[in-house]
Design an enzyme around this catalytic site. Structure first.
Site, PDB file in Angstrom:
ATOM      1  N   GLY A 283       0.819  -1.222   0.000  1.00 30.31           N
ATOM      2  CA  GLY A 283       0.000   0.000   0.000  1.00 30.31           C
ATOM      3  C   GLY A 283       0.840   1.253   0.000  1.00 30.31           C
TER       4      GLY A 283
ATOM      5  N   THR B 165       1.677   3.184  -2.336  1.00 27.35           N
ATOM      6  CA  THR B 165       1.200   4.265  -3.213  1.00 27.35           C
ATOM      7  C   THR B 165       0.004   5.005  -2.622  1.00 27.35           C
ATOM      8  OG1 THR B 165      -0.192   2.680  -4.390  1.00 27.35           O
ATOM      9  CG2 THR B 165       1.985   3.116  -5.337  1.00 27.35           C
ATOM     10  N   GLY B 166      -0.496   4.565  -1.475  1.00 27.57           N
ATOM     11  CA  GLY B 166      -1.654   5.204  -0.848  1.00 27.57           C
ATOM     12  C   GLY B 166      -1.249   6.378   0.025  1.00 27.57           C
ATOM     13  N   GLN B 167      -2.249   7.011   0.647  1.00 34.54           N
ATOM     14  CA  GLN B 167      -1.968   8.159   1.527  1.00 34.54           C
ATOM     15  C   GLN B 167      -0.953   7.789   2.609  1.00 34.54           C
ATOM     16  OE1 GLN B 167      -4.778  11.062   3.989  1.00 34.54           O
ATOM     17  NE2 GLN B 167      -4.577   9.127   5.068  1.00 34.54           N
TER      18      GLN B 167
ATOM     19  N   GLN C 231      -8.536  -2.371  -0.303  1.00 34.40           N
ATOM     20  CA  GLN C 231      -9.579  -1.590  -0.969  1.00 34.40           C
ATOM     21  C   GLN C 231     -10.218  -0.865   0.206  1.00 34.40           C
ATOM     22  OE1 GLN C 231     -12.108   0.411  -1.836  1.00 34.40           O
ATOM     23  NE2 GLN C 231     -13.507  -1.222  -1.233  1.00 34.40           N
TER      24      GLN C 231
ATOM     25  N   SER D 251      -8.749  -0.975  11.624  1.00 30.08           N
ATOM     26  CA  SER D 251      -9.532   0.263  11.444  1.00 30.08           C
ATOM     27  C   SER D 251     -10.606   0.443  12.505  1.00 30.08           C
ATOM     28  CB  SER D 251     -10.200   0.205  10.064  1.00 30.08           C
ATOM     29  OG  SER D 251     -11.202   1.182   9.963  1.00 30.08           O
TER      30      SER D 251
ATOM     31  N   GLU E  92     -13.388   1.370  11.860  1.00 27.84           N
ATOM     32  CA  GLU E  92     -14.652   0.880  11.269  1.00 27.84           C
ATOM     33  C   GLU E  92     -15.075  -0.449  11.899  1.00 27.84           C
ATOM     34  OE1 GLU E  92     -16.916   1.968   8.558  1.00 27.84           O
ATOM     35  OE2 GLU E  92     -16.089   3.761   9.478  1.00 27.84           O
TER      36      GLU E  92
ATOM     37  N   TYR F  52     -16.115  -3.904   4.118  1.00 29.41           N
ATOM     38  CA  TYR F  52     -14.760  -3.412   4.436  1.00 29.41           C
ATOM     39  C   TYR F  52     -14.410  -3.690   5.889  1.00 29.41           C
ATOM     40  CZ  TYR F  52     -11.107  -0.135   5.828  1.00 29.41           C
ATOM     41  OH  TYR F  52      -9.973   0.417   6.373  1.00 29.41           O
TER      42      TYR F  52
ATOM     43  N   LYS G  87     -11.533  -6.149   7.599  1.00 24.23           N
ATOM     44  CA  LYS G  87     -10.504  -5.664   8.526  1.00 24.23           C
ATOM     45  C   LYS G  87     -10.528  -6.449   9.840  1.00 24.23           C
ATOM     46  CE  LYS G  87      -8.222  -2.487   6.387  1.00 24.23           C
ATOM     47  NZ  LYS G  87      -6.765  -2.570   6.197  1.00 24.23           N
TER      48      LYS G  87
HETATM   49  P1  NAP Z   1      -5.460   4.275   0.395  1.00 22.92           P
HETATM   50  O1  NAP Z   1      -4.964   5.661   0.162  1.00 22.92           O
HETATM   51  O2  NAP Z   1      -6.757   3.852  -0.186  1.00 22.92           O
HETATM   52  O3  NAP Z   1      -4.303   3.270  -0.112  1.00 22.92           O
HETATM   53  C1  NAP Z   1      -4.538   1.907  -0.269  1.00 22.92           C
HETATM   54  C2  NAP Z   1      -3.296   1.248  -0.821  1.00 22.92           C
HETATM   55  O4  NAP Z   1      -3.544  -0.159  -0.984  1.00 22.92           O
HETATM   56  C3  NAP Z   1      -2.867   1.764  -2.211  1.00 22.92           C
HETATM   57  O5  NAP Z   1      -1.469   1.808  -2.258  1.00 22.92           O
HETATM   58  C4  NAP Z   1      -3.387   0.699  -3.148  1.00 22.92           C
HETATM   59  O6  NAP Z   1      -2.698   0.602  -4.350  1.00 22.92           O
HETATM   60  C5  NAP Z   1      -3.114  -0.544  -2.294  1.00 22.92           C
HETATM   61  N1  NAP Z   1      -3.851  -1.719  -2.749  1.00 22.92           N
HETATM   62  C6  NAP Z   1      -5.193  -1.858  -2.918  1.00 22.92           C
HETATM   63  N2  NAP Z   1      -5.474  -3.091  -3.365  1.00 22.92           N
HETATM   64  C7  NAP Z   1      -4.309  -3.761  -3.475  1.00 22.92           C
HETATM   65  C8  NAP Z   1      -3.941  -5.053  -3.894  1.00 22.92           C
HETATM   66  N3  NAP Z   1      -4.865  -5.955  -4.317  1.00 22.92           N
HETATM   67  N4  NAP Z   1      -2.639  -5.402  -3.871  1.00 22.92           N
HETATM   68  C9  NAP Z   1      -1.696  -4.503  -3.502  1.00 22.92           C
HETATM   69  N5  NAP Z   1      -1.971  -3.250  -3.104  1.00 22.92           N
HETATM   70  C10 NAP Z   1      -3.267  -2.885  -3.106  1.00 22.92           C
HETATM   71  O7  NAP Z   1      -5.532   3.966   1.967  1.00 22.92           O
HETATM   72  P2  NAP Z   1      -4.873   4.770   3.210  1.00 22.92           P
HETATM   73  O8  NAP Z   1      -5.818   5.815   3.637  1.00 22.92           O
HETATM   74  O9  NAP Z   1      -3.481   5.095   2.887  1.00 22.92           O
HETATM   75  O10 NAP Z   1      -4.931   3.636   4.335  1.00 22.92           O
HETATM   76  C11 NAP Z   1      -3.865   2.692   4.511  1.00 22.92           C
HETATM   77  C12 NAP Z   1      -4.400   1.448   5.195  1.00 22.92           C
HETATM   78  O11 NAP Z   1      -4.934   1.810   6.466  1.00 22.92           O
HETATM   79  C13 NAP Z   1      -5.535   0.749   4.466  1.00 22.92           C
HETATM   80  O12 NAP Z   1      -5.418  -0.628   4.726  1.00 22.92           O
HETATM   81  C14 NAP Z   1      -6.784   1.293   5.135  1.00 22.92           C
HETATM   82  O13 NAP Z   1      -7.839   0.369   5.007  1.00 22.92           O
HETATM   83  C15 NAP Z   1      -6.310   1.428   6.553  1.00 22.92           C
HETATM   84  N6  NAP Z   1      -6.936   2.468   7.355  1.00 22.92           N
HETATM   85  C16 NAP Z   1      -7.020   3.740   6.890  1.00 22.92           C
HETATM   86  C17 NAP Z   1      -7.545   4.727   7.711  1.00 22.92           C
HETATM   87  C18 NAP Z   1      -7.633   6.162   7.243  1.00 22.92           C
HETATM   88  O14 NAP Z   1      -8.359   6.940   7.881  1.00 22.92           O
HETATM   89  N7  NAP Z   1      -6.892   6.561   6.238  1.00 22.92           N
HETATM   90  C19 NAP Z   1      -7.996   4.406   9.001  1.00 22.92           C
HETATM   91  C20 NAP Z   1      -7.866   3.091   9.440  1.00 22.92           C
HETATM   92  C21 NAP Z   1      -7.316   2.129   8.624  1.00 22.92           C
HETATM   93  P3  NAP Z   1      -3.142   1.491  -5.662  1.00 22.92           P
HETATM   94  O15 NAP Z   1      -2.555   2.858  -5.438  1.00 22.92           O
HETATM   95  O16 NAP Z   1      -2.535   0.744  -6.776  1.00 22.92           O
HETATM   96  O17 NAP Z   1      -4.638   1.513  -5.682  1.00 22.92           O
HETATM   97  O1  F7E Z   2     -16.758   8.790   5.162  1.00 20.57           O
HETATM   98  C1  F7E Z   2     -20.080  10.358   5.315  1.00 20.57           C
HETATM   99  C2  F7E Z   2     -20.026   8.849   5.222  1.00 20.57           C
HETATM  100  O2  F7E Z   2     -15.628   7.819   3.180  1.00 20.57           O
HETATM  101  C3  F7E Z   2     -16.864   9.449   6.407  1.00 20.57           C
HETATM  102  C4  F7E Z   2     -11.529   5.043   5.365  1.00 20.57           C
HETATM  103  O3  F7E Z   2     -10.220   5.549   5.378  1.00 20.57           O
HETATM  104  O4  F7E Z   2     -11.930   5.828   7.596  1.00 20.57           O
HETATM  105  C5  F7E Z   2     -12.409   5.890   6.262  1.00 20.57           C
HETATM  106  O5  F7E Z   2     -13.732   5.401   6.186  1.00 20.57           O
HETATM  107  C6  F7E Z   2     -18.332   9.725   6.711  1.00 20.57           C
HETATM  108  C7  F7E Z   2     -19.255   8.518   6.516  1.00 20.57           C
HETATM  109  O6  F7E Z   2     -14.570   7.630   5.489  1.00 20.57           O
HETATM  110  C8  F7E Z   2     -20.249  11.626   1.926  1.00 20.57           C
HETATM  111  O7  F7E Z   2     -21.329   8.287   5.171  1.00 20.57           O
HETATM  112  C9  F7E Z   2     -21.314  11.949   3.787  1.00 20.57           C
HETATM  113  O8  F7E Z   2     -20.140   8.450   7.579  1.00 20.57           O
HETATM  114  O9  F7E Z   2     -14.571   9.781   4.382  1.00 20.57           O
HETATM  115  P1  F7E Z   2     -15.353   8.540   4.455  1.00 20.57           P
HETATM  116  P2  F7E Z   2     -15.002   6.357   6.348  1.00 20.57           P
HETATM  117  O10 F7E Z   2     -16.157   5.637   5.743  1.00 20.57           O
HETATM  118  O11 F7E Z   2     -15.140   6.808   7.764  1.00 20.57           O
HETATM  119  C10 F7E Z   2     -11.902   4.508   8.172  1.00 20.57           C
HETATM  120  C11 F7E Z   2     -11.322   4.622   9.564  1.00 20.57           C
HETATM  121  C12 F7E Z   2     -11.229   3.522   7.314  1.00 20.57           C
HETATM  122  O12 F7E Z   2     -10.645   2.568   7.797  1.00 20.57           O
HETATM  123  C13 F7E Z   2     -11.511   3.591   5.849  1.00 20.57           C
HETATM  124  O13 F7E Z   2     -10.507   2.912   5.113  1.00 20.57           O
HETATM  125  O14 F7E Z   2     -18.787  10.719   5.793  1.00 20.57           O
HETATM  126  N1  F7E Z   2     -20.339  11.031   4.038  1.00 20.57           N
HETATM  127  N2  F7E Z   2     -21.282  12.316   2.509  1.00 20.57           N
HETATM  128  C14 F7E Z   2     -19.648  10.816   2.896  1.00 20.57           C
HETATM  129  N3  F7E Z   2     -18.592  10.022   2.632  1.00 20.57           N
HETATM  130  C15 F7E Z   2     -18.101  10.031   1.368  1.00 20.57           C
HETATM  131  N4  F7E Z   2     -17.021   9.264   1.084  1.00 20.57           N
HETATM  132  N5  F7E Z   2     -18.662  10.801   0.382  1.00 20.57           N
HETATM  133  C16 F7E Z   2     -19.746  11.627   0.612  1.00 20.57           C
HETATM  134  O15 F7E Z   2     -20.221  12.300  -0.281  1.00 20.57           O
END
Ligand code: NAP
Ligand code: F7E
Length: 339
Positions: free
Chosen positions: A9, A11-13, A89, A131, A133, A154, A158
């Site tokens: 991951g 390439t992600g955030q 994903q 997460s 979630e 999702y 997790k």
């Molecule tokens: P993100 O920006 O969506 O990045 C996801 C990464 O996973 C990307 O590099 C993507 O590659 C890669 N990936 C997806 N499917 C893959 C596959 N089949 N094989 C290899 N790589 C794959 O997510 P993020 O926000 O950086 O979050 C990082 C991790 O923390 C994730 O697991 C997410 O679920 C978890 N998380 C995030 C948050 C949050 O608030 N950001 C909170 C809790 C947990 P591509 O660039 O090619 O798509």
């Molecule tokens: O939604 C509401 C939506 O998609 C936040 C991922 O990083 O954090 C993330 O998941 C809230 C939800 O993030 C729109 O219904 C309203 O209640 O930004 P989100 P998420 O679903 O909380 C967790 C910790 C992860 O682990 C996940 O990977 O916002 N909402 N209107 C909307 N959300 C989106 N996306 N778009 C709207 O238009």
């Protein structure tokens, strides 16, 4: 010897911030990337190194979490000291449409990587991106001691990964940790997550390029922090004498409505004139309220979120306005505005 990390991951955030952190600490970083017909490495473009360079420490390797034999071969070749599993994903709403693939990557992907580690490098240290979630309908505040009640494919994927990490730790004595991270955002956040969707729209409306922003549930509450601080917490988990699970969160909770209010106000705009409801952004089942209790991380890791809600909304809006005003592409603003 400088340590070696293997990051999925990348390439992600989070992957991009983690790569920066590890490189700054002297690590050699192997990053797993997926082959794509267009470039998918924008977020790490500023870290790219010529493979012929003397100090070549960011090494990108092709692979996929759905390809277990490749993961095994890679870990045999790399033999990392630390493994960070960030690949997923990660979009909750999308997971309702692509439930099987989300589970294959987010749940079975963890099995594949842990099995690869068990055979190739059992002494490595493993971080799993769990997460908030997973708490789903459990009322806030949520901590490591709270129950789980996931409300999306999702979150369920997790939770599978989370339990597997605990099981492999106990069954095989692996050094494996899960970070239960609450939402963390940044100017590098994907554009379809709500905070970035809002900050980009604010910039575009301010520049006169757009008038309306369509959102779903404005009442949902989240605990939003700043991503670079959270990747520091991941690294700290793997530096402890014993493996364990930790919540990382700010401890504050705010609604989507409050985020929109603050973000529009930062640009001198009234959110109510621009935001409209669109039911297509509602989820079949919603997580209503998240607020993390990160006491354990503060005590054990000396980790605390520093950037609070208002500052986070402001910095995201500022970054998107700067990019539009200066005609910069996304990765360019990342380097100039947030070096
Ligand atoms: P993100 O920006 O969506 O990045 C996801 C990464 O996973 C990307 O590099 C993507 O590659 C890669 N990936 C997806 N499917 C893959 C596959 N089949 N094989 C290899 N790589 C794959 O997510 P993020 O926000 O950086 O979050 C990082 C991790 O923390 C994730 O697991 C997410 O679920 C978890 N998380 C995030 C948050 C949050 O608030 N950001 C909170 C809790 C947990 P591509 O660039 O090619 O798509
Ligand atoms: O939604 C509401 C939506 O998609 C936040 C991922 O990083 O954090 C993330 O998941 C809230 C939800 O993030 C729109 O219904 C309203 O209640 O930004 P989100 P998420 O679903 O909380 C967790 C910790 C992860 O682990 C996940 O990977 O916002 N909402 N209107 C909307 N959300 C989106 N996306 N778009 C709207 O238009």
């Amino acid at each position: 010897m400088a340590p070696t990390a293997f990051v999925t991951g990348i390439t992600g955030q989070d992957g991009s911030y983690l790569a920066e952190l590890l490189l700054s600490k002297g690590y050699t970083v192997y990053g797993l990337i997926r082959r794509s017909s267009t470039f998918n490495t924008d977020r790490i473009e500023h870290l790219y190194q010529d493979p012929h360079a003397k100090d070549y420490r960011l090494r990108l390797v092709y692979g996929d979490m759905q390809d277990g034999s490749r993961l095994t071969r890679l870990l045999h070749e790399v033999r990392p000291d630390e493994i960070y599993n960030l690949a997923a994903q990660s979009h909750v709403k999308v997971s309702f449409d692509t439930a099987e693939q989300t589970g294959d990557v987010g749940a079975l992907g963890v099995t594949r990587l842990l099995e690869a580690m068990r055979t190739a490098c059992p002494a490595a240290r493993f971080y799993q991106a769990s997460s908030s979630e997973m708490y789903g309908s459990v009322p806030p505040p949520q901590s490591e001691a709270s129950a789980f009640s996931p409300r999306s494919p999702y979150a369920i994927s997790k939770l599978y990964g989370h339990h597997l990490v605990a099981n492999y730790r106990e069954a095989y004595g692996l050094f494996a940790c899960s970070g239960i991270l609450f939402n963390h955002e940044s100017p590098r956040r994907g554009g379809t997550f709500v905070t970035r969707k809002i900050s980009r729209a604010v910039a575009s409306i301010k520049a006169g390029k757009q008038d309306k922003l369509f959102l779903g549930n404005l009442d949902a509450r989240r605990d939003w922090g700043f991503a670079p601080e959270y990747v520091e917490g991941m690294w700290r988990m793997l530096q402890q004498p014993k493996p364990d699970d930790y919540v990382l969160a700010t401890g504050e909770t705010h609604s989507v409505r409050e985020f929109a209010q603050r973000a529009f106000a930062r640009a001198g705009l009234d959110w109510q004139k621009h935001v409209q409801h669109d039911a297509r952004y509602l989820r079949p089942t919603e997580v209503d309220a998240l607020q993390g209790d990160a006491t354990k991380a503060a005590r054990t890791l000396q980790w605390q979120a520093r950037t609070r809600f208002d500052a986070l909304a402001d910095l995201m809006v500022d970054a998107d306005m700067y990019a539009l005003q200066h005609g910069l592409r996304e990765f360019e603003v990342r380097q100039r505005f947030f070096p």
